[in-house]
Write an enzyme that holds these catalytic residues in place. Sequence first.
Site, short mmCIF file in Angstrom:
data_model
loop_
_atom_site.label_atom_id
_atom_site.label_comp_id
_atom_site.label_asym_id
_atom_site.label_seq_id
_atom_site.Cartn_x
_atom_site.Cartn_y
_atom_site.Cartn_z
N ASP A 191 4.48 -0.07 2.99
CA ASP A 191 4.89 -1.47 3.00
C ASP A 191 6.40 -1.48 3.19
O ASP A 191 7.07 -0.44 3.08
CB ASP A 191 4.51 -2.16 1.67
CG ASP A 191 4.93 -3.62 1.64
OD1 ASP A 191 4.82 -4.31 2.67
OD2 ASP A 191 5.39 -4.10 0.58
N SER A 192 6.96 -2.67 3.43
CA SER A 192 8.40 -2.79 3.50
C SER A 192 9.03 -2.56 2.13
O SER A 192 10.22 -2.28 2.05
CB SER A 192 8.77 -4.18 4.01
OG SER A 192 8.16 -5.14 3.18
N CYS A 238 0.89 -4.13 4.32
CA CYS A 238 1.90 -5.13 4.62
C CYS A 238 1.29 -6.16 5.55
O CYS A 238 0.82 -5.81 6.64
CB CYS A 238 3.10 -4.46 5.29
SG CYS A 238 4.38 -5.62 5.81
N GLU A 248 11.04 -8.64 -5.14
CA GLU A 248 11.79 -7.38 -5.13
C GLU A 248 12.86 -7.36 -6.23
O GLU A 248 13.34 -6.31 -6.62
CB GLU A 248 12.44 -7.14 -3.76
CG GLU A 248 11.45 -6.84 -2.63
CD GLU A 248 10.89 -5.41 -2.64
OE1 GLU A 248 11.60 -4.48 -3.06
OE2 GLU A 248 9.73 -5.23 -2.24
N CYS A 300 0.65 -12.01 2.16
CA CYS A 300 1.69 -11.00 2.04
C CYS A 300 1.36 -10.20 0.79
O CYS A 300 1.02 -10.79 -0.24
CB CYS A 300 3.05 -11.70 1.89
SG CYS A 300 4.38 -10.58 1.39
N HIS A 354 3.09 -8.73 -1.28
CA HIS A 354 3.93 -8.96 -2.46
C HIS A 354 3.40 -10.09 -3.35
O HIS A 354 3.70 -10.15 -4.54
CB HIS A 354 5.35 -9.38 -2.03
CG HIS A 354 6.25 -8.26 -1.62
ND1 HIS A 354 6.07 -7.55 -0.45
CD2 HIS A 354 7.35 -7.74 -2.21
CE1 HIS A 354 7.04 -6.65 -0.34
NE2 HIS A 354 7.83 -6.74 -1.40
N1 DGL Z 1 4.59 -7.06 1.76
C1 DGL Z 1 5.04 -7.52 3.06
C2 DGL Z 1 3.97 -8.38 3.67
O1 DGL Z 1 2.83 -8.21 3.26
C3 DGL Z 1 6.38 -8.13 2.92
C4 DGL Z 1 6.99 -8.37 4.22
C5 DGL Z 1 8.46 -8.45 4.20
O2 DGL Z 1 9.06 -7.41 3.99
O3 DGL Z 1 8.99 -9.51 4.49
O4 DGL Z 1 4.16 -9.19 4.53
#
Ligand code: DGL
Length: 272
Positions: A13-14, A76, A155, A189, A191
């Site tokens: 993931d990011s 992600c 985050e 997302c 997150h």
């Molecule tokens: N967890 C990522 C997603 O599902 C976050 C994306 C991001 O870094 O903006 O979209």
Amino acid sequence: MAEMDNRPIGVFDSGLGGLTAMATLMQRLPGEDICYLGDTGRVPYGVRSRETIIKYTRQDIAFLLGLDVKAVVVACGTVSAVALEQIRGDYNVPIYGVLEPTVEVALAQTKTGKIGIIGTEATINSGAYERLLRAADPDVELTSRACPLFVPLVENGRVHPGDVVIETVVAEYLAPIKAAGVDTLILGCTHYPLLEAVIGRFLGPNVALISSGRAAAERVARDLADEDQLRAQKEGGMHRYFVTDSVAGFEKLASLFLQQDVSGDVERVELE
Ligand code: DGL
């Protein structure tokens, strides 16, 4: 015929969001070794262009392939919605995204056919969730909304009910979702499940919240088992975490979110 495969599963993931998929994988497949990459030095992806997201995605996958993984879980929503279709065919291990399994769970869940979708700007602008949902059921009523401040707040650990900042942002972003009277909300997302308590409190108990990370992980666990790609051992899998920014910051938040101490298992890496 497929045989047992002892190589690890790769997840990326990011940032921290993919831990929502990681948690489900660890629970469903306790014998598997799992390597998690969080590109914390470049989070968020969701505000970037398609070209940049594709470039980062290729680097993330290349890193995991360097660890000899047997499958890659794109934990992600942004990468799944924006980059996956274009790059999936370029690799010789299966690349799993979050969209299809999430759509399947949402359609099984809804009774009224009124579904909300929230995600990053890139995910919502791609229209990918809407296309998949409408292809499966042309009668669904969809309300979607980008929530660009959610990822940076998560985050930073701002996820708790009673935190006035996150409560205010949730109320603003989700007002149209609430007004539309959806019975199911796709947390598009990975997150966002970390905000489940705050979102649930705002929307009330009659809206089912669908975690895309969890849905994807359930699908991966099922597919690997069906294809006989799991390890022989059923317990004691090793978990390693790789990040592109501070180890200490990740250890603290990841331990909180996973409800287990990951200190000592996290390493900082450079992606090329
Ligand atoms: N967890 C990522 C997603 O599902 C976050 C994306 C991001 O870094 O903006 O979209």
